[in-house]
Design an enzyme around this catalytic site. Sequence first.
Site, short mmCIF file in Angstrom:
data_model
loop_
_atom_site.label_atom_id
_atom_site.label_comp_id
_atom_site.label_asym_id
_atom_site.label_seq_id
_atom_site.Cartn_x
_atom_site.Cartn_y
_atom_site.Cartn_z
N GLU A 207 0.80 -1.22 0.00
CA GLU A 207 0.00 0.00 0.00
C GLU A 207 0.84 1.27 0.00
OE1 GLU A 207 -3.07 0.41 -0.45
OE2 GLU A 207 -3.99 -1.52 -0.10
N SER B 117 -29.42 -29.48 50.05
CA SER B 117 -28.52 -29.89 51.13
C SER B 117 -27.10 -29.39 50.96
CB SER B 117 -28.50 -31.42 51.22
OG SER B 117 -29.77 -31.92 51.58
#
Length: 766
Positions: A81, A338
């Site tokens: 680029e 429990s």
Amino acid sequence: MKLKLLTKLIAVITILLLPIFLLFDWLFPLTLPQASDYTQVVVAEDGTPLRNFPNKAGHWQYPITIDQVSENYLTALIAYEDQYFYLHPGVNPIALVRAFWQNINNKKVISGGSTLTMQVARIIDPHQRSIPGKIKQIFRALQLEWHLTKKEILTIYLNNAPFGGTIIGIEAASYAYLGKSSQFLSDAEAALLTVLPQAPSRLRPDRHPERAEQARNKVLNRLQQFSLWTQERVKSAKLEPVYANKLAHHLNAPLLARRLAQPKHSKIQTLVDWQLQVTAETVVKDYVSQLPKKTSAAVLVVNNKTMAIKAYIGSADFTDTKRLGHVDMISAIRSPGSTLKPFAYAMALDEGLIHSASLLTDAPRLNKHYRPENFSQGFHGPVSATDALKRSLNIPAVQLLEHLSPENFAAQLQNAGLGLHLPNQSKANLAIILGGVGIKLEELVGNYRALAINGLAATPRLTADQPLQQRYLMSPGAAWIVRQMLTDQNYRSHQANYLPLVWKTGTSYGFRDAWAVGVSDHYTIGVWLGRPDGSPMPGHHGRITAVPLLKQIYQLLPYKKPYIKRPANVSEETICWPLGTSKNLQENQQYCYQTKQAFVLDKQVPPTLTNPDIIQNPLKLNVPINPNTGKRVSINCTSINYKLQQIVLWPRELDPWLPRKWQRHRLIPATDTDCKNVQPILANGVQINSIKDKTLIPAAKAKQIAINLSANGGIGKHLWFINGQLIAETTPKQAFQYEFTKAGKYQVSVVDSLGTTDMVSVKVKM
């Protein structure tokens, strides 16, 4: 001379234009992307996205820094680029002239001549493809170079470049198309993502793989041409086929992500192990698919040392509306069944009330408003503390809580970080030990962690910046002993110093919640199954429904060598039943009816707990005995030179479960007839007279079988139980009829006001 003249000319032009640039820079300031413009993403510990939330524009955009992107991608990007990116001031005049000349000669756009900085300018301030638009782009590029560093400009590009559809930025593109972070791109993948922003729609690899491959190879050729990559490296990259995942947004730990999502944070770092999370989600979903409709599940896995949450599964399937998958059951308030029992045993150890082999009572409760049933139904008589906890017997747990007091028990749990939600703001009562309270799974897991780390409960940590918060719950010795009590006996005999995964189950009233919480040296795992709407699941309880899932989750965890050893203040002691004290300290060994091995704290061996509400219930008596006959006399009997003899008894309410030789009327010497007015030690005990033990009731054509029940003896009212459930209250000799509706084994027991008990078993055939 010409070069010097050109340099001077450029300097003069720059000096003349600089004030104009500064004026326009002040009039038209830069508007840079803000963190709020990014997608909100919740990531795992390694940075892998768990769940993302689109930004206001509906885009998917993950924040990333240059240091987090693979080097091969940065190399390919700069080379393809803008190879002079680090040299030019934002605009490359040579590239612009070349592009202008190519476009004029070909009468169409061949090249734009844009630098990376100019591309960033177009991203932050879009413009039309025209001469005014290009001038605007150049101005913005110069502004970027004036205000920002090259690294900052490149960071904007990495986070805002378009990659097709709603995918913005290199990190979102890498996950969307390749399923991984941009930190781990191959050479071929780096080249592909380099070229994709040039024409995102035309080059999308999921739609146009052939075009994408041609464009990728063009980038690879450029890298070879510039001698940045070798011919062999480029050739190898070209062999890699172009592929792309079907675009799908991340949805792991969705309920955790929803809980943590904050508008001001674009990236939220959790401590979740991504691989464990994904695998556990699949396991839970598959497991629940075999259970009844509307069933959901929750699983929480924490590291004991750091309390980091490694897996957070708030529901069986987030997308399943029938199972109410949107409801987070990790933070929901449910009845624990429990699961609170181990804490009561630990507190009783610390209070010096019991050791691991203390004799506890599982028999009908006399003169009590609260008479719970055992989950397995029926009574078991004498049980050790270890057996009572492992078998999750309700009555021994209530016996302990009576001595601890429900208020103190609740306060200690709350101080350790376990929020207790009592119905209608009532005070803590005995029902709390059996699930008569609301809790959250995450807090329960935090308290169970105390069994592995020195008795310290802690708050599970959702994120890395959340501090570790620990609170005292029990002593290290009590924590170790409780884990031993929950450990399989066969394992314990071979590995005396180390403990494997232990677990405790729970089932709430009406089968609405099934729990299993497992603890190893390194991890604590909490599992909940049920229906979020609170409807029952008959037949499903902790042991058969939650434990199998707990074991599957535990198998997913990495193996780590156990390291928690027995604390120095924990020792083993041989104790005697029924007194519960050390065998070595027994004055008379003949009263050591049964021996047990017990773990004790600080060498303290507490005696057996007795029920203070039952009169005439001592375990040790001194009675006057005629030395000639061995029979019991009165101290007022002056004609006999008596001597005091100690006798040891079992708790009165355990008589029906004891061998005949240990029952009270056998242990207490008979009365000497030569001495009148000898006071009875035992009242006449209650005795079932209408049916014998081990009675078989034969099959009948009727769907119901009725029998008469009555008892002789005893004092006061008679309370009748079938399989541990209170069914009737009568007076002595009063009979009543009971109907059996199902075949099976039944335990029929009766208790009087003094606590004397009788029990028979019957088998019914239909």
